[in-house]
Design a protein around this motif. Structure first.
Motif, PDB file in Angstrom:
ATOM      1  N   PRO A  55      40.664  36.068  48.080  1.00  0.00           N
ATOM      2  CA  PRO A  55      41.110  36.462  46.734  1.00  0.00           C
ATOM      3  C   PRO A  55      42.238  37.480  46.823  1.00  0.00           C
ATOM      4  O   PRO A  55      42.565  37.998  47.899  1.00  0.00           O
ATOM      5  N   PRO A  56      42.872  37.821  45.694  1.00  0.00           N
ATOM      6  CA  PRO A  56      43.912  38.863  45.690  1.00  0.00           C
ATOM      7  C   PRO A  56      43.346  40.207  46.126  1.00  0.00           C
ATOM      8  O   PRO A  56      42.172  40.519  45.935  1.00  0.00           O
ATOM      9  N   ALA A  57      44.222  40.984  46.718  1.00  0.00           N
ATOM     10  CA  ALA A  57      43.782  42.283  47.233  1.00  0.00           C
ATOM     11  C   ALA A  57      43.501  43.275  46.113  1.00  0.00           C
ATOM     12  O   ALA A  57      42.592  44.099  46.213  1.00  0.00           O
ATOM     13  N   ASP A  58      44.265  43.237  45.033  1.00  0.00           N
ATOM     14  CA  ASP A  58      44.087  44.187  43.950  1.00  0.00           C
ATOM     15  C   ASP A  58      42.833  43.825  43.152  1.00  0.00           C
ATOM     16  O   ASP A  58      42.639  42.657  42.778  1.00  0.00           O
ATOM     17  N   PRO A  59      41.947  44.769  42.858  1.00  0.00           N
ATOM     18  CA  PRO A  59      40.735  44.436  42.078  1.00  0.00           C
ATOM     19  C   PRO A  59      41.048  43.919  40.672  1.00  0.00           C
ATOM     20  O   PRO A  59      40.378  43.021  40.166  1.00  0.00           O
ATOM     21  N   GLY A  60      42.082  44.490  40.025  1.00  0.00           N
ATOM     22  CA  GLY A  60      42.431  44.013  38.696  1.00  0.00           C
ATOM     23  C   GLY A  60      42.925  42.576  38.712  1.00  0.00           C
ATOM     24  O   GLY A  60      42.557  41.762  37.842  1.00  0.00           O
ATOM     25  N   ASP A  61      43.759  42.245  39.706  1.00  0.00           N
ATOM     26  CA  ASP A  61      44.227  40.867  39.828  1.00  0.00           C
ATOM     27  C   ASP A  61      43.076  39.921  40.142  1.00  0.00           C
ATOM     28  O   ASP A  61      43.027  38.796  39.640  1.00  0.00           O
ATOM     29  N   ARG A  62      42.134  40.386  40.969  1.00  0.00           N
ATOM     30  CA  ARG A  62      40.999  39.543  41.308  1.00  0.00           C
ATOM     31  C   ARG A  62      40.133  39.263  40.072  1.00  0.00           C
ATOM     32  O   ARG A  62      39.697  38.126  39.845  1.00  0.00           O
ATOM     33  N   THR A  63      39.928  40.278  39.245  1.00  0.00           N
ATOM     34  CA  THR A  63      39.126  40.088  38.029  1.00  0.00           C
ATOM     35  C   THR A  63      39.830  39.162  37.048  1.00  0.00           C
ATOM     36  O   THR A  63      39.206  38.274  36.445  1.00  0.00           O
ATOM     37  N   LEU A  64      41.134  39.332  36.884  1.00  0.00           N
ATOM     38  CA  LEU A  64      41.882  38.478  35.963  1.00  0.00           C
ATOM     39  C   LEU A  64      41.895  37.025  36.451  1.00  0.00           C
ATOM     40  O   LEU A  64      41.722  36.093  35.650  1.00  0.00           O
ATOM     41  N   LEU A  65      42.067  36.811  37.750  1.00  0.00           N
ATOM     42  CA  LEU A  65      42.072  35.447  38.272  1.00  0.00           C
ATOM     43  C   LEU A  65      40.701  34.789  38.111  1.00  0.00           C
ATOM     44  O   LEU A  65      40.614  33.605  37.742  1.00  0.00           O
ATOM     45  N   ASN A  66      39.650  35.520  38.371  1.00  0.00           N
ATOM     46  CA  ASN A  66      38.305  34.961  38.176  1.00  0.00           C
ATOM     47  C   ASN A  66      38.050  34.635  36.704  1.00  0.00           C
ATOM     48  O   ASN A  66      37.392  33.632  36.387  1.00  0.00           O
ATOM     49  N   THR A  67      38.572  35.460  35.810  1.00  0.00           N
ATOM     50  CA  THR A  67      38.417  35.177  34.384  1.00  0.00           C
ATOM     51  C   THR A  67      39.162  33.910  33.988  1.00  0.00           C
ATOM     52  O   THR A  67      38.660  33.092  33.207  1.00  0.00           O
ATOM     53  N   LEU A  68      40.360  33.724  34.538  1.00  0.00           N
ATOM     54  CA  LEU A  68      41.112  32.506  34.239  1.00  0.00           C
ATOM     55  C   LEU A  68      40.407  31.268  34.774  1.00  0.00           C
ATOM     56  O   LEU A  68      40.345  30.230  34.114  1.00  0.00           O
ATOM     57  N   LEU A  69      39.857  31.374  35.995  1.00  0.00           N
ATOM     58  CA  LEU A  69      39.211  30.212  36.595  1.00  0.00           C
ATOM     59  C   LEU A  69      37.904  29.850  35.905  1.00  0.00           C
ATOM     60  O   LEU A  69      37.435  28.712  36.054  1.00  0.00           O
ATOM     61  N   ARG A  70      37.310  30.776  35.173  1.00  0.00           N
ATOM     62  CA  ARG A  70      36.097  30.463  34.422  1.00  0.00           C
ATOM     63  C   ARG A  70      36.379  29.716  33.130  1.00  0.00           C
ATOM     64  O   ARG A  70      35.461  29.162  32.529  1.00  0.00           O
ATOM     65  N   LEU A  71      37.627  29.724  32.688  1.00  0.00           N
ATOM     66  CA  LEU A  71      37.972  29.008  31.463  1.00  0.00           C
ATOM     67  C   LEU A  71      37.962  27.507  31.716  1.00  0.00           C
ATOM     68  O   LEU A  71      38.202  27.053  32.843  1.00  0.00           O
ATOM     69  N   PRO A  72      37.705  26.704  30.696  1.00  0.00           N
ATOM     70  CA  PRO A  72      37.858  25.251  30.864  1.00  0.00           C
ATOM     71  C   PRO A  72      39.297  24.905  31.228  1.00  0.00           C
ATOM     72  O   PRO A  72      40.230  25.630  30.871  1.00  0.00           O
ATOM     73  N   PRO A  73      39.507  23.827  31.970  1.00  0.00           N
ATOM     74  CA  PRO A  73      40.884  23.504  32.409  1.00  0.00           C
ATOM     75  C   PRO A  73      41.871  23.385  31.266  1.00  0.00           C
ATOM     76  O   PRO A  73      43.008  23.848  31.379  1.00  0.00           O
ATOM     77  N   ARG A  74      41.474  22.785  30.138  1.00  0.00           N
ATOM     78  CA  ARG A  74      42.415  22.620  29.033  1.00  0.00           C
ATOM     79  C   ARG A  74      42.748  23.960  28.393  1.00  0.00           C
ATOM     80  O   ARG A  74      43.913  24.223  28.051  1.00  0.00           O
TER      81      ARG A  74
END
Length: 417
Positions: free
Chosen positions: A238-257
Protein backbone atom coordinates in the motif's frame (compact mmCIF):
# COMPACT_ATOMS: atom_id res chain seq x y z
CA UNK A 1 -28.99 8.26 -61.46
CA UNK A 2 -26.40 8.85 -58.74
CA UNK A 3 -27.29 8.73 -55.08
CA UNK A 4 -26.31 11.73 -52.99
CA UNK A 5 -23.88 11.05 -50.15
CA UNK A 6 -25.26 10.44 -46.69
CA UNK A 7 -24.94 13.36 -44.24
CA UNK A 8 -22.10 12.94 -41.72
CA UNK A 9 -22.88 12.11 -38.11
CA UNK A 10 -20.83 12.83 -34.97
CA UNK A 11 -19.47 9.90 -32.91
CA UNK A 12 -21.94 8.07 -30.64
CA UNK A 13 -20.63 9.74 -27.49
CA UNK A 14 -20.99 13.18 -29.07
CA UNK A 15 -24.59 12.38 -30.07
CA UNK A 16 -25.47 11.52 -26.51
CA UNK A 17 -23.63 14.57 -25.20
CA UNK A 18 -25.58 16.87 -27.51
CA UNK A 19 -28.89 15.33 -26.47
CA UNK A 20 -28.16 15.56 -22.75
CA UNK A 21 -26.81 19.10 -23.06
CA UNK A 22 -30.10 20.12 -24.67
CA UNK A 23 -31.96 18.43 -21.75
CA UNK A 24 -33.74 15.99 -24.05
CA UNK A 25 -34.63 12.43 -23.15
CA UNK A 26 -34.31 9.56 -25.57
CA UNK A 27 -38.11 9.41 -25.87
CA UNK A 28 -38.34 13.09 -26.77
CA UNK A 29 -35.60 12.86 -29.35
CA UNK A 30 -37.13 9.70 -30.80
CA UNK A 31 -40.49 11.45 -31.22
CA UNK A 32 -38.81 14.33 -33.05
CA UNK A 33 -36.97 12.01 -35.43
CA UNK A 34 -39.87 9.58 -35.82
CA UNK A 35 -38.32 6.42 -34.36
CA UNK A 36 -38.57 4.41 -31.15
CA UNK A 37 -36.49 5.14 -28.01
CA UNK A 38 -34.73 1.80 -28.45
CA UNK A 39 -33.51 2.92 -31.87
CA UNK A 40 -32.09 6.14 -30.40
CA UNK A 41 -30.40 4.11 -27.66
CA UNK A 42 -28.79 1.88 -30.30
CA UNK A 43 -27.62 4.93 -32.28
CA UNK A 44 -26.03 6.53 -29.22
CA UNK A 45 -24.29 3.32 -28.18
CA UNK A 46 -22.87 2.75 -31.68
CA UNK A 47 -24.55 -0.62 -32.22
CA UNK A 48 -26.47 0.60 -35.27
CA UNK A 49 -26.22 3.52 -37.70
CA UNK A 50 -29.22 5.38 -39.15
CA UNK A 51 -29.78 5.30 -42.90
CA UNK A 52 -31.93 7.03 -45.46
CA UNK A 53 -34.37 9.71 -44.41
CA UNK A 54 -33.98 8.86 -40.73
CA UNK A 55 -30.26 9.60 -41.00
CA UNK A 56 -30.97 12.96 -42.65
CA UNK A 57 -33.49 13.90 -39.97
CA UNK A 58 -31.17 12.74 -37.18
CA UNK A 59 -28.17 14.61 -38.62
CA UNK A 60 -30.24 17.79 -39.06
CA UNK A 61 -31.48 17.61 -35.47
CA UNK A 62 -27.97 17.03 -34.09
CA UNK A 63 -26.67 19.97 -36.11
CA UNK A 64 -29.39 22.15 -34.62
CA UNK A 65 -28.48 21.03 -31.10
CA UNK A 66 -24.78 21.69 -31.79
CA UNK A 67 -25.57 25.21 -33.04
CA UNK A 68 -27.64 25.90 -29.93
CA UNK A 69 -24.80 24.69 -27.70
CA UNK A 70 -22.34 26.90 -29.60
CA UNK A 71 -24.65 29.87 -29.17
CA UNK A 72 -24.93 29.22 -25.43
CA UNK A 73 -21.15 29.03 -25.10
CA UNK A 74 -20.79 32.30 -27.00
CA UNK A 75 -23.24 34.08 -24.73
CA UNK A 76 -21.43 32.78 -21.64
CA UNK A 77 -18.12 34.43 -22.70
CA UNK A 78 -18.98 38.13 -23.31
CA UNK A 79 -15.34 39.28 -22.92
CA UNK A 80 -14.05 37.17 -25.77
CA UNK A 81 -13.28 38.56 -29.19
CA UNK A 82 -16.45 38.93 -31.29
CA UNK A 83 -14.92 37.08 -34.22
CA UNK A 84 -13.73 34.13 -32.16
CA UNK A 85 -15.81 30.99 -31.66
CA UNK A 86 -15.54 28.19 -29.09
CA UNK A 87 -13.83 26.05 -31.71
CA UNK A 88 -11.22 28.69 -32.67
CA UNK A 89 -10.71 30.33 -29.28
CA UNK A 90 -7.28 29.73 -27.77
CA UNK A 91 -7.40 26.92 -25.20
CA UNK A 92 -5.18 26.80 -22.13
CA UNK A 93 -2.15 24.60 -22.40
CA UNK A 94 -2.74 21.18 -20.78
CA UNK A 95 -0.50 20.07 -17.95
CA UNK A 96 0.05 16.47 -16.96
CA UNK A 97 1.98 16.75 -13.71
CA UNK A 98 1.31 17.03 -10.89
CA UNK A 99 -2.38 17.29 -11.78
CA UNK A 100 -4.50 14.19 -12.24
CA UNK A 101 -6.01 14.90 -15.62
CA UNK A 102 -4.69 16.15 -18.95
CA UNK A 103 -7.92 18.13 -19.33
CA UNK A 104 -6.88 21.42 -17.80
CA UNK A 105 -9.12 24.39 -17.33
CA UNK A 106 -12.03 22.52 -15.76
CA UNK A 107 -14.27 24.21 -13.24
CA UNK A 108 -13.68 21.56 -10.59
CA UNK A 109 -10.06 22.57 -10.00
CA UNK A 110 -9.77 25.80 -8.00
CA UNK A 111 -6.10 26.21 -8.98
CA UNK A 112 -6.89 26.37 -12.69
CA UNK A 113 -7.71 29.84 -13.96
CA UNK A 114 -8.80 30.70 -17.50
CA UNK A 115 -6.37 32.63 -19.58
CA UNK A 116 -7.17 36.32 -20.11
CA UNK A 117 -8.73 37.13 -23.48
CA UNK A 118 -6.43 38.24 -26.20
CA UNK A 119 -6.59 42.02 -26.76
CA UNK A 120 -8.25 43.09 -29.97
CA UNK A 121 -5.84 44.72 -32.40
CA UNK A 122 -6.19 48.48 -32.66
CA UNK A 123 -7.49 49.74 -35.98
CA UNK A 124 -4.88 51.03 -38.33
CA UNK A 125 -4.68 54.76 -38.60
CA UNK A 126 -5.74 56.18 -41.90
CA UNK A 127 -5.00 59.54 -43.48
CA UNK A 128 -7.75 61.25 -41.45
CA UNK A 129 -7.05 59.61 -38.08
CA UNK A 130 -4.18 61.74 -36.76
CA UNK A 131 -3.21 65.38 -36.95
CA UNK A 132 0.31 64.57 -38.07
CA UNK A 133 -0.83 62.72 -41.15
CA UNK A 134 -1.10 64.96 -44.16
CA UNK A 135 0.06 65.33 -47.69
CA UNK A 136 3.55 66.42 -46.48
CA UNK A 137 4.11 63.14 -44.58
CA UNK A 138 6.53 60.88 -46.34
CA UNK A 139 5.39 57.32 -46.98
CA UNK A 140 7.07 54.85 -44.69
CA UNK A 141 8.69 51.61 -45.73
CA UNK A 142 6.43 48.91 -47.03
CA UNK A 143 5.49 46.30 -44.38
CA UNK A 144 7.32 43.05 -44.66
CA UNK A 145 4.95 40.11 -44.87
CA UNK A 146 6.01 37.30 -42.59
CA UNK A 147 6.04 33.98 -44.38
CA UNK A 148 5.12 31.14 -42.06
CA UNK A 149 6.04 27.61 -42.98
CA UNK A 150 3.17 25.30 -43.81
CA UNK A 151 2.28 22.83 -41.06
CA UNK A 152 3.91 19.46 -41.53
CA UNK A 153 1.47 16.57 -41.61
CA UNK A 154 2.25 13.90 -39.05
CA UNK A 155 2.37 10.25 -39.92
CA UNK A 156 -0.01 7.90 -38.05
CA UNK A 157 2.89 6.63 -35.92
CA UNK A 158 3.99 10.16 -34.98
CA UNK A 159 0.42 11.19 -34.13
CA UNK A 160 -0.01 8.08 -31.98
CA UNK A 161 3.28 8.75 -30.17
CA UNK A 162 2.22 12.33 -29.47
CA UNK A 163 -1.13 11.18 -28.10
CA UNK A 164 0.55 8.53 -25.94
CA UNK A 165 3.12 10.92 -24.47
CA UNK A 166 0.35 13.42 -23.75
CA UNK A 167 -2.23 11.16 -22.13
CA UNK A 168 -0.49 8.02 -20.88
CA UNK A 169 1.02 9.38 -17.62
CA UNK A 170 -2.27 10.90 -16.44
CA UNK A 171 -4.27 7.84 -17.49
CA UNK A 172 -1.98 5.54 -15.51
CA UNK A 173 -2.52 7.64 -12.38
CA UNK A 174 -6.28 7.69 -12.91
CA UNK A 175 -6.44 3.93 -13.45
CA UNK A 176 -4.41 3.42 -10.27
CA UNK A 177 -7.19 5.15 -8.33
CA UNK A 178 -9.69 2.65 -9.79
CA UNK A 179 -7.71 -0.52 -9.15
CA UNK A 180 -5.19 0.24 -6.40
CA UNK A 181 -2.63 -1.86 -8.35
CA UNK A 182 0.29 -0.28 -10.15
CA UNK A 183 1.03 -3.07 -12.64
CA UNK A 184 -2.63 -3.49 -13.51
CA UNK A 185 -2.97 0.25 -14.12
CA UNK A 186 0.03 0.28 -16.47
CA UNK A 187 -1.19 -2.82 -18.28
CA UNK A 188 -4.71 -1.42 -18.69
CA UNK A 189 -3.42 1.82 -20.21
CA UNK A 190 -1.03 -0.02 -22.55
CA UNK A 191 -3.82 -2.36 -23.69
CA UNK A 192 -6.07 0.64 -24.29
CA UNK A 193 -3.46 2.38 -26.43
CA UNK A 194 -2.81 -0.84 -28.33
CA UNK A 195 -6.53 -1.06 -29.06
CA UNK A 196 -6.45 2.59 -30.15
CA UNK A 197 -3.56 1.81 -32.53
CA UNK A 198 -5.58 -1.04 -34.02
CA UNK A 199 -8.52 1.36 -34.57
CA UNK A 200 -6.38 4.41 -35.30
CA UNK A 201 -8.48 5.84 -38.19
CA UNK A 202 -11.48 5.94 -35.85
CA UNK A 203 -9.50 7.35 -32.91
CA UNK A 204 -7.77 9.98 -35.06
CA UNK A 205 -11.13 11.37 -36.22
CA UNK A 206 -12.62 11.34 -32.69
CA UNK A 207 -13.18 14.71 -31.05
CA UNK A 208 -11.67 13.48 -27.78
CA UNK A 209 -9.08 10.75 -28.47
CA UNK A 210 -7.90 10.81 -24.86
CA UNK A 211 -11.46 10.14 -23.74
CA UNK A 212 -11.68 7.22 -26.19
CA UNK A 213 -8.54 5.65 -24.72
CA UNK A 214 -9.64 6.47 -21.16
CA UNK A 215 -12.95 4.66 -21.58
CA UNK A 216 -11.16 1.60 -22.99
CA UNK A 217 -8.61 1.58 -20.17
CA UNK A 218 -11.30 1.88 -17.49
CA UNK A 219 -13.31 -0.97 -19.02
CA UNK A 220 -10.24 -3.22 -19.06
CA UNK A 221 -9.14 -2.27 -15.55
CA UNK A 222 -12.60 -2.81 -14.00
CA UNK A 223 -13.34 -6.03 -15.87
CA UNK A 224 -14.61 -8.76 -13.50
CA UNK A 225 -12.22 -11.24 -15.15
CA UNK A 226 -9.26 -9.43 -13.60
CA UNK A 227 -9.95 -10.99 -10.20
CA UNK A 228 -9.41 -14.47 -11.67
CA UNK A 229 -5.80 -13.76 -12.63
CA UNK A 230 -3.03 -15.20 -10.45
CA UNK A 231 -1.66 -11.69 -9.91
CA UNK A 232 -4.60 -10.83 -7.65
CA UNK A 233 -3.64 -13.54 -5.21
CA UNK A 234 -0.62 -11.49 -4.13
CA UNK A 235 -1.51 -7.98 -2.81
CA UNK A 236 0.72 -5.05 -3.71
CA UNK A 237 2.32 -2.87 -1.03
CA UNK A 238 0.00 0.00 0.00
CA UNK A 239 1.03 3.69 -0.09
CA UNK A 240 3.50 4.76 2.53
CA UNK A 241 1.49 7.74 3.76
CA UNK A 242 -1.31 6.73 6.19
CA UNK A 243 -3.70 9.33 4.76
CA UNK A 244 -3.15 8.09 1.21
CA UNK A 245 -3.59 4.51 2.39
CA UNK A 246 -6.92 5.34 4.06
CA UNK A 247 -8.19 7.25 1.03
CA UNK A 248 -7.21 4.44 -1.36
CA UNK A 249 -8.91 1.82 0.80
CA UNK A 250 -12.03 3.99 0.90
CA UNK A 251 -12.05 4.26 -2.89
CA UNK A 252 -11.58 0.51 -3.33
CA UNK A 253 -14.55 -0.19 -1.05
CA UNK A 254 -16.86 1.72 -3.37
CA UNK A 255 -18.74 -0.19 -6.08
CA UNK A 256 -16.87 -0.06 -9.41
CA UNK A 257 -19.47 2.16 -11.08
CA UNK A 258 -19.53 4.64 -8.19
CA UNK A 259 -15.75 4.65 -8.04
CA UNK A 260 -15.49 5.34 -11.78
CA UNK A 261 -18.04 8.16 -11.60
CA UNK A 262 -16.22 9.76 -8.67
CA UNK A 263 -12.84 9.61 -10.41
CA UNK A 264 -14.22 11.05 -13.66
CA UNK A 265 -16.12 13.92 -12.02
CA UNK A 266 -14.03 14.87 -8.99
CA UNK A 267 -10.68 13.54 -10.24
CA UNK A 268 -10.53 14.11 -13.99
CA UNK A 269 -12.85 17.12 -13.92
CA UNK A 270 -15.51 16.12 -16.46
CA UNK A 271 -18.95 17.65 -16.23
CA UNK A 272 -22.00 15.57 -15.40
CA UNK A 273 -23.25 14.91 -18.98
CA UNK A 274 -19.77 13.83 -20.10
CA UNK A 275 -19.43 11.58 -17.06
CA UNK A 276 -22.82 10.02 -17.75
CA UNK A 277 -21.96 9.45 -21.41
CA UNK A 278 -18.61 7.81 -20.61
CA UNK A 279 -20.13 5.54 -17.97
CA UNK A 280 -23.05 4.69 -20.31
CA UNK A 281 -25.67 5.93 -17.86
CA UNK A 282 -28.25 8.65 -17.79
CA UNK A 283 -27.47 12.00 -16.21
CA UNK A 284 -29.71 11.43 -13.13
CA UNK A 285 -28.13 8.01 -12.61
CA UNK A 286 -24.62 9.47 -12.79
CA UNK A 287 -25.59 12.21 -10.34
CA UNK A 288 -27.02 9.63 -7.92
CA UNK A 289 -23.85 7.53 -8.12
CA UNK A 290 -21.71 10.61 -7.52
CA UNK A 291 -23.69 11.64 -4.45
CA UNK A 292 -23.55 8.14 -2.98
CA UNK A 293 -19.80 7.93 -3.59
CA UNK A 294 -19.22 11.31 -1.95
CA UNK A 295 -21.33 10.28 1.04
CA UNK A 296 -19.32 7.06 1.45
CA UNK A 297 -16.00 8.94 1.26
CA UNK A 298 -17.19 11.67 3.64
CA UNK A 299 -18.49 9.03 6.07
CA UNK A 300 -14.98 7.62 6.56
CA UNK A 301 -13.04 10.85 5.87
CA UNK A 302 -15.10 13.88 7.00
CA UNK A 303 -12.34 16.25 5.91
CA UNK A 304 -13.04 15.33 2.26
CA UNK A 305 -16.68 16.43 2.26
CA UNK A 306 -15.70 19.50 0.22
CA UNK A 307 -15.46 18.56 -3.50
CA UNK A 308 -12.47 20.87 -4.03
CA UNK A 309 -10.57 19.25 -1.17
CA UNK A 310 -11.49 15.82 -2.53
CA UNK A 311 -10.18 16.78 -5.98
CA UNK A 312 -6.90 17.97 -4.50
CA UNK A 313 -6.48 14.82 -2.40
CA UNK A 314 -7.17 12.56 -5.38
CA UNK A 315 -4.54 14.40 -7.38
CA UNK A 316 -2.04 14.12 -4.53
CA UNK A 317 -2.75 10.40 -4.06
CA UNK A 318 -2.17 9.69 -7.74
CA UNK A 319 0.91 11.91 -7.98
CA UNK A 320 2.64 10.47 -4.90
CA UNK A 321 3.01 7.07 -6.58
CA UNK A 322 5.77 6.59 -9.10
CA UNK A 323 3.81 5.19 -11.99
CA UNK A 324 5.85 5.12 -15.16
CA UNK A 325 4.66 4.21 -18.62
CA UNK A 326 6.40 2.35 -21.42
CA UNK A 327 7.71 4.08 -24.52
CA UNK A 328 5.19 4.64 -27.32
CA UNK A 329 7.16 2.64 -29.90
CA UNK A 330 7.24 -0.33 -27.50
CA UNK A 331 3.47 -0.13 -27.03
CA UNK A 332 2.93 0.02 -30.79
CA UNK A 333 5.28 -2.94 -31.32
CA UNK A 334 3.53 -5.05 -28.68
CA UNK A 335 0.15 -4.24 -30.19
CA UNK A 336 1.29 -5.17 -33.69
CA UNK A 337 2.81 -8.43 -32.47
CA UNK A 338 -0.38 -9.31 -30.58
CA UNK A 339 -2.45 -8.48 -33.65
CA UNK A 340 -0.23 -10.68 -35.85
CA UNK A 341 -0.45 -13.53 -33.34
CA UNK A 342 -4.22 -13.46 -33.15
CA UNK A 343 -4.48 -13.11 -36.91
CA UNK A 344 -2.34 -16.17 -37.46
CA UNK A 345 -4.24 -18.06 -34.77
CA UNK A 346 -7.53 -17.19 -36.47
CA UNK A 347 -6.15 -18.30 -39.84
CA UNK A 348 -4.89 -21.58 -38.36
CA UNK A 349 -8.19 -22.24 -36.62
CA UNK A 350 -10.10 -21.51 -39.82
CA UNK A 351 -7.84 -23.84 -41.82
CA UNK A 352 -8.26 -26.59 -39.22
CA UNK A 353 -12.01 -26.13 -39.26
CA UNK A 354 -12.13 -26.30 -43.06
CA UNK A 355 -9.94 -29.43 -43.08
CA UNK A 356 -12.08 -31.13 -40.46
CA UNK A 357 -15.23 -30.29 -42.39
CA UNK A 358 -13.76 -31.62 -45.65
CA UNK A 359 -12.65 -34.86 -43.98
CA UNK A 360 -16.09 -35.31 -42.44
CA UNK A 361 -17.81 -34.79 -45.78
CA UNK A 362 -15.40 -37.20 -47.47
CA UNK A 363 -15.80 -40.03 -44.96
CA UNK A 364 -19.45 -39.60 -44.01
CA UNK A 365 -21.90 -42.31 -45.28
CA UNK A 366 -24.08 -41.35 -48.23
CA UNK A 367 -27.04 -43.65 -47.43
CA UNK A 368 -28.72 -45.20 -44.45
CA UNK A 369 -27.47 -48.57 -43.30
CA UNK A 370 -29.67 -50.30 -40.74
CA UNK A 371 -27.80 -51.67 -37.80
CA UNK A 372 -27.23 -55.46 -37.70
CA UNK A 373 -28.79 -57.02 -34.66
CA UNK A 374 -26.50 -59.19 -32.57
CA UNK A 375 -26.62 -62.94 -33.28
CA UNK A 376 -28.34 -65.42 -30.95
CA UNK A 377 -27.73 -69.17 -30.61
CA UNK A 378 -30.61 -71.37 -31.95
CA UNK A 379 -31.10 -74.71 -30.23
CA UNK A 380 -33.07 -77.89 -31.22
CA UNK A 381 -32.18 -77.81 -34.92
CA UNK A 382 -30.88 -81.18 -36.24
CA UNK A 383 -27.45 -81.12 -37.71
CA UNK A 384 -27.27 -80.77 -41.48
CA UNK A 385 -26.49 -84.03 -43.24
CA UNK A 386 -23.76 -83.95 -45.74
CA UNK A 387 -24.55 -84.95 -49.35
CA UNK A 388 -23.76 -88.58 -50.19
CA UNK A 389 -24.97 -91.57 -52.27
CA UNK A 390 -28.74 -92.31 -52.35
CA UNK A 391 -30.18 -95.41 -50.84
CA UNK A 392 -32.42 -97.85 -52.74
CA UNK A 393 -35.57 -96.34 -51.27
CA UNK A 394 -34.49 -92.85 -52.23
CA UNK A 395 -33.67 -94.00 -55.77
CA UNK A 396 -37.08 -95.67 -56.11
CA UNK A 397 -38.85 -92.53 -54.85
CA UNK A 398 -36.95 -90.37 -57.31
CA UNK A 399 -37.89 -92.61 -60.27
CA UNK A 400 -41.51 -92.59 -59.17
CA UNK A 401 -41.64 -88.81 -58.99
CA UNK A 402 -40.03 -88.45 -62.40
CA UNK A 403 -42.37 -90.91 -64.13
CA UNK A 404 -45.58 -89.30 -62.86
CA UNK A 405 -47.11 -86.17 -64.31
CA UNK A 406 -45.53 -83.02 -63.05
CA UNK A 407 -48.64 -80.81 -63.32
CA UNK A 408 -52.43 -81.08 -63.50
CA UNK A 409 -55.17 -82.01 -61.07
CA UNK A 410 -54.24 -85.67 -61.32
CA UNK A 411 -51.28 -85.05 -59.16
CA UNK A 412 -53.44 -83.45 -56.48
CA UNK A 413 -56.29 -85.98 -56.48
CA UNK A 414 -56.03 -88.66 -53.80
CA UNK A 415 -55.80 -92.29 -54.90
CA UNK A 416 -56.55 -95.57 -53.20
CA UNK A 417 -53.81 -98.06 -53.22
Amino acid sequence: MTRRPAPPLPPPKARRHLRETAALTQTQLASRVGVTPGTVRAWESGRTTPRGRKREAYAKLLKTLADEETARRTTRTPHSHPESTPETAPAPAPTLAPTLSPNSGSASDPARKPLPPEPCPAPESGPESGPESGPESEPGPEPVTEVRPAPVALTPAQAFDALYEFGAPALVRQTYLLTGRREQAREAVERAFQTAWEHWPEVARDRDPVGWVRATAYEYALSPWQRLRPRHRHPEPPPADPGDRTLLNTLLRLPPRHRRTLVLYDGVGLDLPETAAETEASTPTAANRLLRAREAVAGRLPALADPQVLHRRLAELASNERLGAARPHAVRGDGERRARFWTRAAIAFTAALIGTTALTVRTAPTHYEPPVSPGQAVRGVPPRVAQGSLSDEELELRHKLRDQLQDGPERLSPRLE
